[in-house]
Design an enzyme around this catalytic site. Structure first.
Site, PDB file in Angstrom:
ATOM      1  N   GLY A 108       0.969  -1.040  -0.039  1.00 32.74           N
ATOM      2  CA  GLY A 108      -0.006   0.197  -0.110  1.00 32.74           C
ATOM      3  C   GLY A 108       0.782   1.153  -0.033  1.00 32.74           C
ATOM      4  O   GLY A 108       0.413   2.610  -0.559  1.00 32.74           O
ATOM      5  N   GLU A 111       1.814   1.808  -3.505  1.00 31.22           N
ATOM      6  CA  GLU A 111       0.552   2.384  -4.235  1.00 31.22           C
ATOM      7  C   GLU A 111       0.172   3.778  -3.723  1.00 31.22           C
ATOM      8  O   GLU A 111      -0.190   4.617  -4.765  1.00 31.22           O
ATOM      9  CB  GLU A 111      -0.674   1.255  -3.641  1.00 31.22           C
ATOM     10  CG  GLU A 111      -0.546   0.103  -4.296  1.00 31.22           C
ATOM     11  CD  GLU A 111      -1.637  -0.772  -3.865  1.00 31.22           C
ATOM     12  OE1 GLU A 111      -2.503  -1.599  -4.760  1.00 31.22           O
ATOM     13  OE2 GLU A 111      -1.944  -0.955  -2.522  1.00 31.22           O
TER      14      GLU A 111
END
Length: 257
Positions: A108, A111
């Site tokens: 994450g 991301e």
């Protein structure tokens, strides 16, 4: 006041947001993502903020999602995950966003970094999507943004093996724009943000939108948007000020009108 972020205004027009969960390598919790989405919303509404720098600690930008929190969610919780809305708000931020990446930038965290328009990384940074090691896959845009950034082959390798790449590899692949010494990463990102903050805000916003459309539309559609945006800017006070300042050999004073 946010509990998992620190927010500063180190220069005119620039906001610096620092992730602050050092005990967990800035692992992304629902609370952190919610606070980040809220801070970006405030930055969007603030006319004085013209660029935002997002960073973490020297050891980690963000090492991924918080696994403890993830383990506590069942399928229903995943389907109703409020983080989806937080990610959507982060992705729609219209002003320039620069990520200053030190250390681990995984899952994450990678991301999140890819939501930025410009990535500056220290030479010790590493980027990866290791979700496959947990029997899952990227779920916050990792498969889509990574492929667009580095191409099919490297994206497939990173996602399917879970193995990270270093900062120099990321730069060669096009994921990172610059690689710096660790102690200079945030300073360089702020320098870029200050340069952008000195430009005409309307031109910056439309130029960013046009560049993003180049990823998502065909060439003809992108060219139509570019021409329309160029025409819109032709009628602004900032365009007149920019031309006048150039002729008078002085620094322009853009107002966003």
């Amino acid at each position: 006041m946010p509990r998992t972020l620190a927010v500063q205004a180190p220069a005119a027009g620039v906001r610096l947001i620092t992730l602050q969960r050092p005990e967990a390598l800035n692992a992304l919790t629902t609370e952190l993502l919610g606070e980040l989405a809220a801070e970006l919303a405030l930055a969007e509404q603030d006319a004085e903020t013209r660029a935002v720098v997002l960073t973490g600690s020297r050891k980690a930008f963000a090492a991924g999602a918080d696994i403890k929190e993830m383990a506590e969610r069942d399928l229903v919780g995943i389907l109703e995950d409020p983080r989806v809305a937080h990610w959507q708000r982060i992705a729609s931020f219209p002003k320039p966003l620069i990520a200053a990446v030190n250390g681990f930038c995984l899952g994450g965290g990678c991301e999140l970094a890819m939501h930025a328009d410009i990535l500056v990384a220290d030479e010790d940074a590493c980027f990866g999507q290791p979700e496959i090691n947990l029997g899952i896959m990227p779920g916050a845009g990792g498969t889509q943004r990574l492929l667009r950034a580095v191409g099919k082959s490297l994206a497939m390798q990173m996602v399917l093996t879970g193995q990270p790449i270093d900062a120099r590899h990321a730069q060669r692949a096009g994921l990172v724009s610059e690689v710096t010494l660790p102690e200079l990463t945030v300073e360089r990102a702020l320098e870029i943000a200050r340069a952008i903050a000195g430009k005409a805000p309307l031109a910056v916003r439309l130029a960013k939108e046009a560049l993003l459309k180049a990823q998502d539309t065909d060439l003809a559609s992108g060219l139509r948007f570019e021409r329309h945006a160029f025409t819109v800017l032709a009628g602004t006070a900032d365009r007149a000020e920019g031309i006048r300042a150039f002729q008078e050999k002085r620094r322009p004073e853009f107002t966003g009108r």
